[in-house]
Design a protein around this motif. Structure first.
Motif, PDB file in Angstrom:
ATOM      1  N   UNK A  40     -63.268 -21.161  23.640  1.00 56.42           N
ATOM      2  CA  UNK A  40     -62.620 -22.180  24.381  1.00 56.42           C
ATOM      3  C   UNK A  40     -61.289 -21.763  24.179  1.00 56.42           C
ATOM      4  N   UNK A  41     -60.880 -20.925  23.394  1.00 56.70           N
ATOM      5  CA  UNK A  41     -59.252 -20.647  23.502  1.00 56.70           C
ATOM      6  C   UNK A  41     -58.970 -19.727  24.848  1.00 56.70           C
ATOM      7  N   UNK A  42     -59.959 -19.148  25.343  1.00 59.26           N
ATOM      8  CA  UNK A  42     -59.600 -18.352  26.309  1.00 59.26           C
ATOM      9  C   UNK A  42     -60.495 -18.678  27.736  1.00 59.26           C
ATOM     10  N   UNK A  43     -60.144 -18.322  28.805  1.00 58.31           N
ATOM     11  CA  UNK A  43     -60.882 -18.620  29.768  1.00 58.31           C
ATOM     12  C   UNK A  43     -61.985 -17.737  30.210  1.00 58.31           C
ATOM     13  N   UNK A  44     -62.973 -18.376  30.617  1.00 61.86           N
ATOM     14  CA  UNK A  44     -64.440 -17.643  30.823  1.00 61.86           C
ATOM     15  C   UNK A  44     -64.207 -16.184  31.527  1.00 61.86           C
ATOM     16  N   UNK A  45     -63.319 -16.365  32.551  1.00 66.56           N
ATOM     17  CA  UNK A  45     -63.329 -14.879  33.328  1.00 66.56           C
ATOM     18  C   UNK A  45     -62.513 -13.974  32.477  1.00 66.56           C
ATOM     19  N   UNK A  46     -61.577 -14.131  31.639  1.00 65.28           N
ATOM     20  CA  UNK A  46     -61.125 -13.226  30.782  1.00 65.28           C
ATOM     21  C   UNK A  46     -62.255 -12.689  29.840  1.00 65.28           C
ATOM     22  N   UNK A  47     -62.800 -13.571  29.111  1.00 66.51           N
ATOM     23  CA  UNK A  47     -64.018 -13.028  28.103  1.00 66.51           C
ATOM     24  C   UNK A  47     -65.050 -12.158  28.992  1.00 66.51           C
ATOM     25  N   UNK A  48     -65.366 -12.599  30.275  1.00 66.55           N
ATOM     26  CA  UNK A  48     -66.163 -11.834  30.916  1.00 66.55           C
ATOM     27  C   UNK A  48     -65.752 -10.446  31.189  1.00 66.55           C
ATOM     28  N   UNK A  49     -64.571 -10.418  31.446  1.00 64.21           N
ATOM     29  CA  UNK A  49     -64.165  -9.067  31.685  1.00 64.21           C
ATOM     30  C   UNK A  49     -63.979  -8.406  30.422  1.00 64.21           C
ATOM     31  N   UNK A  50     -63.566  -8.997  29.182  1.00 67.07           N
ATOM     32  CA  UNK A  50     -63.686  -8.015  27.871  1.00 67.07           C
ATOM     33  C   UNK A  50     -65.019  -7.653  27.646  1.00 67.07           C
ATOM     34  N   UNK A  51     -66.090  -8.520  27.678  1.00 61.57           N
ATOM     35  CA  UNK A  51     -67.593  -7.944  27.691  1.00 61.57           C
ATOM     36  C   UNK A  51     -67.894  -6.912  28.603  1.00 61.57           C
ATOM     37  N   UNK A  52     -67.738  -7.183  30.015  1.00 65.18           N
ATOM     38  CA  UNK A  52     -68.000  -6.006  30.853  1.00 65.18           C
ATOM     39  C   UNK A  52     -67.205  -4.598  30.504  1.00 65.18           C
ATOM     40  N   UNK A  53     -65.887  -4.613  30.292  1.00 66.72           N
ATOM     41  CA  UNK A  53     -65.358  -3.498  29.917  1.00 66.72           C
ATOM     42  C   UNK A  53     -65.844  -2.759  28.653  1.00 66.72           C
ATOM     43  N   UNK A  54     -66.216  -3.321  27.707  1.00 63.90           N
ATOM     44  CA  UNK A  54     -66.656  -3.156  26.537  1.00 63.90           C
ATOM     45  C   UNK A  54     -68.409  -2.700  26.610  1.00 63.90           C
ATOM     46  N   UNK A  55     -68.983  -3.013  27.616  1.00 65.26           N
ATOM     47  CA  UNK A  55     -70.356  -2.632  27.952  1.00 65.26           C
ATOM     48  C   UNK A  55     -71.090  -3.676  26.850  1.00 65.26           C
ATOM     49  N   UNK A  56     -70.815  -5.114  26.572  1.00 69.66           N
ATOM     50  CA  UNK A  56     -71.445  -5.793  25.681  1.00 69.66           C
ATOM     51  C   UNK A  56     -72.197  -7.083  26.223  1.00 69.66           C
ATOM     52  N   UNK A  57     -73.394  -7.420  25.439  1.00 71.23           N
ATOM     53  CA  UNK A  57     -73.813  -8.510  26.030  1.00 71.23           C
ATOM     54  C   UNK A  57     -73.269  -9.672  24.964  1.00 71.23           C
TER      55      UNK A  57
END
Length: 262
Positions: A40-57
């Protein structure tokens, strides 16, 4: 027999770098999935981008909790006087879980408040879990209930795995199940293989750390080779969250995966 899959808990692992850098660090160490308590300290879009860029689930997140030392440090679900705040937290958690394509939202139970009987707290907890299950319908998000040990979380609303299982049964919703954390279970109950076998049918997620110091497997008192063999032979096909405090440096401590699970 299924192959065990481990995900990295980014609250506990890779703390050598800032949180936003831990996604790449986990991927570079060979992890394919992550979990963490608070997004909750970060926006969902930022976290989604971090996951996608790292190829993580994304495997799971928790419902919001208060800061360390506060009455809500271990969640709000059992607190009769904080129902609106609890509901707001569940809805916020579901919003994040959907945005991150997370499998699970852990509904953190809470410490029974001073002046509230265990019976009243339990009744409120069951009602609150049932309400959360209704809100989760159609989202694809599973809801997790976790028992925490009495040494680290005295007064926690769930007293045992059996107690948590009884709540799952009382709620009676297919998308509600156990988060079985072997660290907490070993401290309070032990007999981990039997405990796992007893509750495996309603267990949706597993977490690991080795008591007494909550470090990586192989540093404490649990017989991990036998436990992992039992989990593997049971056909469990979910993730196992690495929610431990590395004894030294995160990557150096990952040798246990090959040594214990070979």
């Amino acid at each position: 027999m299924t192959r065990l899959r481990f995900d990295a808990n980014l609250k506990w692992l890779f703390t050598e770098v800032p949180f936003v850098e831990r996604f790449d660090a986990a991927a570079n160490a060979g992890f394919a999935a992550v979990e963490y308590a608070s997004p909750y300290e970060y926006g969902p879009a930022q976290l989604r981008s971090l996951l996608n860029n790292a190829g993580l689930e994304q495997v799971l997140i928790n419902t919001p909790m208060g800061p360390p030392g506060s009455p809500t440090r271990s969640g709000l679900a059992c607190m009769p006087d904080l129902v609106p705040e609890y509901r707001d937290g569940v809805l916020r958690g579901l919003e994040y879980a959907v945005a991150l394509d997370a499998r699970f939202l852990h509904i953190v139970g809470g410490i029974v408040p001073d002046g509230v009987s265990p019976e009243r707290a339990h009744a409120r907890y069951v009602h609150n879990i049932a309400w959360a299950a209704e809100q989760a319908h159609g989202t694809g998000i599973g809801l997790l209930l976790e028992t925490q040990n009495k040494r680290d979380a005295p007064g926690f609303v769930l007293r045992s795995q059996e107690h948590a299982a009884a709540v799952v049964e009382a709620v009676g919703d297919d998308n509600v199940g156990l988060l079985l954390d072997f660290y907490h279970a070993q401290i309070d109950e032990g007999d981990l293989i039997h405990t796992y076998e007893r509750f495996k049918d309603i267990t949706l997620h597993l977490q690991i750390a080795d008591p007494p110091s909550r470090n990586e497997p192989g540093t404490g008192e649990v017989g991990w080779a036998a436990l992992f063999a039992a989990i593997e032979s049971s056909g469990y096909d979910g993730w196992i969250g690495c929610e431990y405090r590395p004894k030294s440096e995160t990557v150096a401590g990952l040798t246990w995966m090959k040594e214990i699970t070979r």
